[in-house]
Every structure is written in C-alpha cells, then in structure tokens.
Design an enzyme around this catalytic site. Structure first.
Site, PDB file in Angstrom:
ATOM      1  N   GLY A  46       0.636  -1.212  -0.187  1.00 30.60           N
ATOM      2  CA  GLY A  46      -0.010   0.142  -0.224  1.00 30.60           C
ATOM      3  C   GLY A  46       0.986   1.226   0.178  1.00 30.60           C
ATOM      4  N   GLN A  51       3.556   9.805   1.264  1.00 33.20           N
ATOM      5  CA  GLN A  51       4.734   9.384   1.094  1.00 33.20           C
ATOM      6  C   GLN A  51       5.740   9.313  -0.394  1.00 33.20           C
ATOM      7  OE1 GLN A  51       2.708   5.415   2.138  1.00 33.20           O
ATOM      8  NE2 GLN A  51       4.379   4.808   2.886  1.00 33.20           N
ATOM      9  N   CYS A  88       6.858  -0.673   6.834  1.00 31.68           N
ATOM     10  CA  CYS A  88       6.578   0.674   5.671  1.00 31.68           C
ATOM     11  C   CYS A  88       7.368   0.966   4.821  1.00 31.68           C
ATOM     12  CB  CYS A  88       5.590   1.798   6.636  1.00 31.68           C
ATOM     13  SG  CYS A  88       5.837   3.477   6.530  1.00 31.68           S
ATOM     14  N   LEU A  89       7.058   1.267   4.141  1.00 30.44           N
ATOM     15  CA  LEU A  89       8.431   2.104   2.611  1.00 30.44           C
ATOM     16  C   LEU A  89       8.490   3.501   3.105  1.00 30.44           C
ATOM     17  CD1 LEU A  89       6.482   1.220  -0.529  1.00 30.44           C
ATOM     18  CD2 LEU A  89       7.953  -0.315   0.595  1.00 30.44           C
ATOM     19  N   HIS A 130      -3.244   1.066   8.017  1.00 27.29           N
ATOM     20  CA  HIS A 130      -2.493   2.156   8.312  1.00 27.29           C
ATOM     21  C   HIS A 130      -1.853   2.827   6.787  1.00 27.29           C
ATOM     22  CE1 HIS A 130       1.999   1.345   7.610  1.00 27.29           C
ATOM     23  NE2 HIS A 130       2.436   1.830   6.957  1.00 27.29           N
ATOM     24  N   GLU A 131      -2.762   2.695   6.442  1.00 26.68           N
ATOM     25  CA  GLU A 131      -2.224   3.891   5.021  1.00 26.68           C
ATOM     26  C   GLU A 131      -3.290   4.977   5.153  1.00 26.68           C
ATOM     27  OE1 GLU A 131      -0.281   3.711   3.087  1.00 26.68           O
ATOM     28  OE2 GLU A 131      -0.328   0.969   3.587  1.00 26.68           O
ATOM     29  N   HIS A 134      -1.352   7.894   7.514  1.00 32.64           N
ATOM     30  CA  HIS A 134      -0.584   8.069   6.578  1.00 32.64           C
ATOM     31  C   HIS A 134      -1.382   9.593   6.558  1.00 32.64           C
ATOM     32  CE1 HIS A 134       2.840   6.051   5.696  1.00 32.64           C
ATOM     33  NE2 HIS A 134       2.428   4.791   5.756  1.00 32.64           N
TER      34      HIS A 134
HETATM   35 NI    NI Z   1       2.907   3.096   5.374  1.00 35.17          NI
END
Ligand code: NI
Length: 158
Positions: A46, A51, A88-89, A130-131, A134
């Site tokens: 995701g 991000q 997480c990226l 999670h998204e 953000h």
């Molecule tokens: Ni993330």
C-alpha cells in the site's frame, strides 16, 4: 505516468495532515496512477499520497490481485482486534507489532469520482488502517510494540 520518490521518516511531510481532495480531476487521477506504479515498483502492499510528498487524501493498496484506490477514504466501521507485524516503505528495514481492528469497512471515492466501499479483514484491514493513518501524519512506529529491524527477523528465523 511516472514513478515517484518515496519519502522516508524524518521528512516533515510524513507528519502533516493531508487535505481532502475537493475535485477529482486528471491531476488527481495521474497522482493515483503514479502511486500505483510506485507501490508496485517498490513491492509495497500500500501507499498513501504523503509518502510521495503529496498532502492529499489518497491511498492505494494491492492485495491478493485486487487493487484498491481510495480518494478521501474514511473508515466507517471496525470490529475485533489483531496484533500483527507490519512495516512501511517510509520506514525502511523496520518491523513492529501494532494493535489494529480485525475487520474494517471503508468508504471513499474512485479515481472516476464514484463512491466506493470496501470491507477488509486481517492483513487488508491492517492496510486500510495503516494507509489512512498516513493521511493524518501517523506512522506505524508511533503505535508499534516490539519494533525491530527486518534483518534481525530474518536472522532469528535461521
Ligand atoms: Ni506506510
């Protein structure tokens, strides 16, 4: 279409509140498509717009061959609890265990501007939460317990 650079922890943009999308236009569709391509290129499950440095309320998730694209997402129902590892990226190499609902129902708009609604359990519920976090400047490490490096996890399994 273009791949976008992923912002990592320490950059202020990850800590800001993303603004609601007021008009779903070609620019928003381009950003969403770039996010999908970037997520795939980085092998992520995701991605949220902050991000890639864009403070708009857009998230994308791909799981089990299904692509979810949500503009102005809103979690409208949750049930149960789970406590699973996530990463997480934007926090490369780190993993932690986070308490999340087991079930999530989420509403939003598609890139075509149509209302959409999805349900998710397990990992998909984690991804929705999670998204969406953000978009409010929250990272999983703010909520996680037992944070450790991904390398450490690999070594422990040997
Ligand atoms: Ni993330």
């Amino acid at each position: 279409m273009a791949l976008r650079n992923i912002v990592t922890e320490g950059d202020d943009v990850l800590r800001k509140h993303a603004r609601e999308v007021l008009e779903i236009n070609d620019r928003i569709r381009d950003i969403t498509e770039d996010m999908v391509q970037t997520m795939r290129a980085e092998h992520g499950l995701g991605l949220a717009a902050p991000q890639v440095g864009i403070l708009r309320r857009i998230i994308v998730i791909e799981m089990d061959g299904q692509l979810y694209r949500l503009i102005n997402p809103e979690i409208v129902e949750t049930r149960g609890e789970q406590f699973e590892e996530e990463g997480c990226l934007s926090v490369p190499g780190m993993i932690g265990r986070v308490r999340r609902p087991q079930y999530v129902r989420i509403k939003g708009f598609s890139p075509e501007g149509n209302p959409v609604e999805y349900e998710g359990e397990g990992l998909l519920a984690v991804a929705f939460c999670h998204e969406c976090d953000h978009l409010d400047g929250i990272l999983f490490i703010d909520k996680a317990e037992q944070i450790h490096s991904a390398d450490q996890a690999a070594e422990d399994e040997e």
